[in-house]
Design a protein around this motif. Sequence first.
Motif, PDB file in Angstrom:
ATOM      1  N   LEU A   1       1.338  -7.333  -5.723  1.00 40.65           N
ATOM      2  CA  LEU A   1       0.763  -6.850  -4.468  1.00 40.65           C
ATOM      3  C   LEU A   1      -0.175  -5.669  -4.671  1.00 40.65           C
ATOM      4  CD1 LEU A   1       0.728  -7.088  -1.373  1.00 40.65           C
ATOM      5  CD2 LEU A   1       2.669  -5.511  -1.304  1.00 40.65           C
ATOM      6  N   SER A   2       0.126  -4.820  -5.643  1.00 40.12           N
ATOM      7  CA  SER A   2      -0.656  -3.607  -5.836  1.00 40.12           C
ATOM      8  C   SER A   2      -1.326  -3.555  -7.204  1.00 40.12           C
ATOM      9  CB  SER A   2       0.244  -2.376  -5.647  1.00 40.12           C
ATOM     10  OG  SER A   2       0.679  -2.275  -4.308  1.00 40.12           O
ATOM     11  N   LYS A   3      -1.623  -4.724  -7.761  1.00 40.44           N
ATOM     12  CA  LYS A   3      -2.284  -4.780  -9.054  1.00 40.44           C
ATOM     13  C   LYS A   3      -3.615  -4.031  -8.981  1.00 40.44           C
ATOM     14  CE  LYS A   3      -3.711  -8.025 -12.665  1.00 40.44           C
ATOM     15  NZ  LYS A   3      -3.791  -9.466 -13.059  1.00 40.44           N
ATOM     16  N   GLY A   4      -3.869  -3.194  -9.968  1.00 40.87           N
ATOM     17  CA  GLY A   4      -5.109  -2.438  -9.992  1.00 40.87           C
ATOM     18  C   GLY A   4      -4.968  -1.014  -9.506  1.00 40.87           C
ATOM     19  N   LEU A   5      -3.902  -0.724  -8.787  1.00 37.04           N
ATOM     20  CA  LEU A   5      -3.671   0.651  -8.343  1.00 37.04           C
ATOM     21  C   LEU A   5      -3.175   1.493  -9.506  1.00 37.04           C
ATOM     22  CD1 LEU A   5      -1.922   0.296  -4.854  1.00 37.04           C
ATOM     23  CD2 LEU A   5      -4.303   0.893  -5.332  1.00 37.04           C
TER      24      LEU A   5
ATOM     25  N   THR B   1      -2.433   7.963  -9.114  1.00 38.73           N
ATOM     26  CA  THR B   1      -2.856   9.154  -8.392  1.00 38.73           C
ATOM     27  C   THR B   1      -2.033   9.251  -7.112  1.00 38.73           C
ATOM     28  OG1 THR B   1      -4.525   7.972  -7.104  1.00 38.73           O
ATOM     29  CG2 THR B   1      -5.210   8.869  -9.260  1.00 38.73           C
ATOM     30  N   ARG B   2      -2.082  10.395  -6.471  1.00 41.57           N
ATOM     31  CA  ARG B   2      -1.336  10.535  -5.225  1.00 41.57           C
ATOM     32  C   ARG B   2      -1.823   9.514  -4.190  1.00 41.57           C
ATOM     33  NH1 ARG B   2       1.381  15.499  -2.528  1.00 41.57           N
ATOM     34  NH2 ARG B   2       1.918  14.607  -0.501  1.00 41.57           N
ATOM     35  N   GLU B   3      -3.140   9.323  -4.115  1.00 43.85           N
ATOM     36  CA  GLU B   3      -3.688   8.373  -3.152  1.00 43.85           C
ATOM     37  C   GLU B   3      -3.223   6.950  -3.447  1.00 43.85           C
ATOM     38  OE1 GLU B   3      -7.926   8.309  -3.037  1.00 43.85           O
ATOM     39  OE2 GLU B   3      -8.021   6.906  -1.359  1.00 43.85           O
ATOM     40  N   ASP B   4      -3.253   6.558  -4.720  1.00 43.95           N
ATOM     41  CA  ASP B   4      -2.830   5.207  -5.078  1.00 43.95           C
ATOM     42  C   ASP B   4      -1.339   5.010  -4.858  1.00 43.95           C
ATOM     43  OD1 ASP B   4      -5.383   4.457  -5.695  1.00 43.95           O
ATOM     44  OD2 ASP B   4      -5.070   4.302  -7.855  1.00 43.95           O
ATOM     45  N   ARG B   5      -0.569   6.028  -5.154  1.00 40.59           N
ATOM     46  CA  ARG B   5       0.875   5.928  -4.906  1.00 40.59           C
ATOM     47  C   ARG B   5       1.142   5.760  -3.416  1.00 40.59           C
ATOM     48  NH1 ARG B   5       4.462   7.788  -9.111  1.00 40.59           N
ATOM     49  NH2 ARG B   5       3.366   8.626 -10.917  1.00 40.59           N
ATOM     50  N   HIS B   6       0.396   6.500  -2.595  1.00 45.01           N
ATOM     51  CA  HIS B   6       0.563   6.377  -1.138  1.00 45.01           C
ATOM     52  C   HIS B   6       0.197   4.968  -0.683  1.00 45.01           C
ATOM     53  CE1 HIS B   6       0.679   7.617   3.076  1.00 45.01           C
ATOM     54  NE2 HIS B   6      -0.479   7.001   3.228  1.00 45.01           N
TER      55      HIS B   6
ATOM     56  N   ASN C   1       0.310   2.222  -2.421  1.00 41.57           N
ATOM     57  CA  ASN C   1       1.360   1.319  -2.890  1.00 41.57           C
ATOM     58  C   ASN C   1       2.569   1.353  -1.957  1.00 41.57           C
ATOM     59  OD1 ASN C   1       2.634  -0.433  -4.919  1.00 41.57           O
ATOM     60  ND2 ASN C   1       3.895   1.343  -5.398  1.00 41.57           N
ATOM     61  N   VAL C   2       3.009   2.548  -1.615  1.00 41.56           N
ATOM     62  CA  VAL C   2       4.186   2.699  -0.756  1.00 41.56           C
ATOM     63  C   VAL C   2       3.929   2.115   0.630  1.00 41.56           C
ATOM     64  CG1 VAL C   2       5.612   4.406   0.461  1.00 41.56           C
ATOM     65  CG2 VAL C   2       5.182   4.640  -1.989  1.00 41.56           C
ATOM     66  N   THR C   3       2.743   2.363   1.180  1.00 41.55           N
ATOM     67  CA  THR C   3       2.484   1.860   2.530  1.00 41.55           C
ATOM     68  C   THR C   3       2.348   0.336   2.549  1.00 41.55           C
ATOM     69  OG1 THR C   3       0.118   2.378   2.238  1.00 41.55           O
ATOM     70  CG2 THR C   3       1.482   4.004   3.394  1.00 41.55           C
ATOM     71  N   ARG C   4       1.829  -0.239   1.474  1.00 44.59           N
ATOM     72  CA  ARG C   4       1.787  -1.705   1.396  1.00 44.59           C
ATOM     73  C   ARG C   4       3.202  -2.285   1.384  1.00 44.59           C
ATOM     74  NH1 ARG C   4      -2.902  -3.017  -3.183  1.00 44.59           N
ATOM     75  NH2 ARG C   4      -4.682  -2.288  -1.954  1.00 44.59           N
TER      76      ARG C   4
END
Length: 199
Positions: free
Chosen positions: A68-72, A75-80, A82-85
């Motif tokens: 679902l989050s391949k490519g993320l 970073t804080r933004e990417d972690r956020h 990922n979590v929201t997805r």
Amino acid sequence: MTTAHPLSLGDPAAAARAAVPCERGATVWLTGLPSAGKTTLALALAERLRGEGRRVEVLDGDEIRTFLSKGLGFTREDRHTNVTRIGFVAQKLASHGVTVLVPVIAPYADSRAAVRAWHAAAGTAFWEVHVATPVEVCSRRDVKGLYARQAAGEISGLTGVDDPYEAPENPDLRIQTQGSSPAGSAAELHAFLTERDLA
């Protein structure tokens, strides 16, 4: 031309499905450091709940990163993101009567709060469980070898070591896995959910 509803055509299967009440779903988010025991706890609980006839899904962080989050990145933004997805998917499943177990680090409090808020707005139960295993215990377990690699200088940005982890101040449940078997920790979480009519 108006199409008749299947039930009006005497569809016994559709009538039977309509007569079965939907289970109350919920998202149970297990947050904690790497190697804290989140996934082990989620899988043990899932097995128990399935044995009781409940519909259960485990949204594992590693699998989510792969599909679902391949490519993320991390970073804080990417972690956020990922979590929201994950939170979006969990809420949709839970709203249809599935008990969704989410063993994902989710290091930032604001990300977890956003997911909780979405669940609350939709009227879907959300429980934050802090798998509160100390970092020194996690580093001894080191299931994926991350702590050893960080100590050797091979990686950086390890949550709880050289990257932030904002532990929940007031989780719905806090579980200490050290000194307890996976079955024991699962029983503790199962009792918590049973008290809330979710198990």
